[in-house]
Motif scaffolding. Sequence first.
Motif, PDB file in Angstrom:
ATOM      1  N   THR A 313     -18.635 -12.640   2.188  1.00 54.50           N
ATOM      2  CA  THR A 313     -19.138 -12.734   0.819  1.00 54.50           C
ATOM      3  C   THR A 313     -20.475 -13.441   0.834  1.00 54.50           C
ATOM      4  O   THR A 313     -20.606 -14.532   1.382  1.00 54.50           O
ATOM      5  N   LEU A 362     -20.049  -8.159   1.404  1.00 52.72           N
ATOM      6  CA  LEU A 362     -20.114  -8.103  -0.056  1.00 52.72           C
ATOM      7  C   LEU A 362     -21.203  -9.033  -0.561  1.00 52.72           C
ATOM      8  O   LEU A 362     -21.424 -10.108   0.009  1.00 52.72           O
ATOM      9  N   ALA A 369     -19.574  -8.266  -5.980  1.00 49.76           N
ATOM     10  CA  ALA A 369     -18.606  -8.214  -4.884  1.00 49.76           C
ATOM     11  C   ALA A 369     -17.486  -7.230  -5.187  1.00 49.76           C
ATOM     12  O   ALA A 369     -17.022  -6.499  -4.305  1.00 49.76           O
TER      13      ALA A 369
END
Length: 471
Positions: A313, A362, A369
């Motif tokens: 992320t 992401l 995301a």
Amino acid sequence: MSSPGTRTGEEAEDLDVEEALALVKENGGPARGAPDGPAAPAQTPPSGDPRRQSPRDSGAPHRTGDSRHRATPWPQARAIAERAGRAAVRAARRDPVHAPLDAALGLTLAAPLTALTDLPSFDTSAMDGWAVSGPAPWTVRDEGALAGHAEPDPLTDGEAVRIATGARVPAETTAVLRSEHGRTDERGRLHPTREVVHGQDIRPRAQECRGGDHLLPVGTVVTPAVLGLAAAAGYDTLTAVPRPRVDVLVLGDELLTGGLPHDGLIRDALGPMLPPWLRALGADVRTVCRIGDDAGALHRAVTASDADLIVTTGGTAAGPVDHVHPVLERVGADLLVDGVKVRPGHPMLLARLKEDQHLVGLPGNPLAAVSGLLTLAEPLLRTLAARPAPEPYTLPLGDGVHGHPHDTRLVPAVLRGDRAAPLHYNGPAMLRGMAAADALAVVPPGGARSGQETEVLDLPWTTGGIGVCFT
């Protein structure tokens, strides 16, 4: 003839993983999510300003050097992710698992479900009442027939016995008379209050299946009903495709795991959100590791993982603390998708680390995301788990939606009757709309007017299917 960078529709479905690699290289090599067209210089608030945004969370376009990166069209990116999953399945050759029934929900059958016994395995009563033999009136025995007990003695002509639903029917039974359809006279004899049909309310042995019958084929997703059928058919375990193993790496020095945001620090929304979402997509989430902005730690975590899929992320852009691309380059990964023409979330990426291992990067903004999750992770995980692809469908929009000039937009929506109503609070950093949504509306470049038929992506927990299972 269109170039590889502009293929869409059926052509995109035929795109091979190796073609995806060629596409990325043709579009400027391992670019960092730069968009079509130039970008204005970023204006960054000073450190400590609550308005300060990490480069990983920026949804703004950016460039790498003087090369402009042409991101992959959204439908093509999803097709590439599915193809990558197929290639990984062929490379991994993972053996099926024998999962206990209480751990099999959401798995996909790797062997046909074949009945191990007749269903039912003996003649049973379908109702509470009396098992009767011959014509009325009947003399009622003192003892009754209950479920789970041994087979009662055979009936003789003109005889009846009290019976419970699911109990074994005595031999020579003509029919089961429901409790509400019988009366007794002053001598204790049983009379019907309506016509009795031979065989009524008896479930005969093997009514549903015989031992050896094929009940369900390979590829069936294990739902609660499948578990019930398997148990009834005599199974303790099911032979199934193993869940794809996923490690989640949450990046960012600015993320808090508790308390209120303060001093430029923000709460981590993705750490709590991604694991259950990934489980709903069929994954076995093994670890959630918070790393911060540390290239060395990221490199160690990526190289140490033996997961089928690593999900990161943030850090997919080209800022000073965005380390995903340099780490991928350092480990010799193949970039299959490096930026997608979708808003929010265009800096997402898909990389092949090994023949049977991939990484989905992401963006750090929460809704961006989610966009990356459904664009790249969902097709990949679905293929690894051998789940069937959902049937695409469209609904008219309840309201018009502004579009991006060149990119697809994914907009949270609620389904009301035969329409998809777009929700507000649909910015890259927002989850307020997503939390109320049933689906995402796929808005084409240029936008969509009210009433226009638009593709809809169901969320796993709103489909009424297996996606409601998060464990």
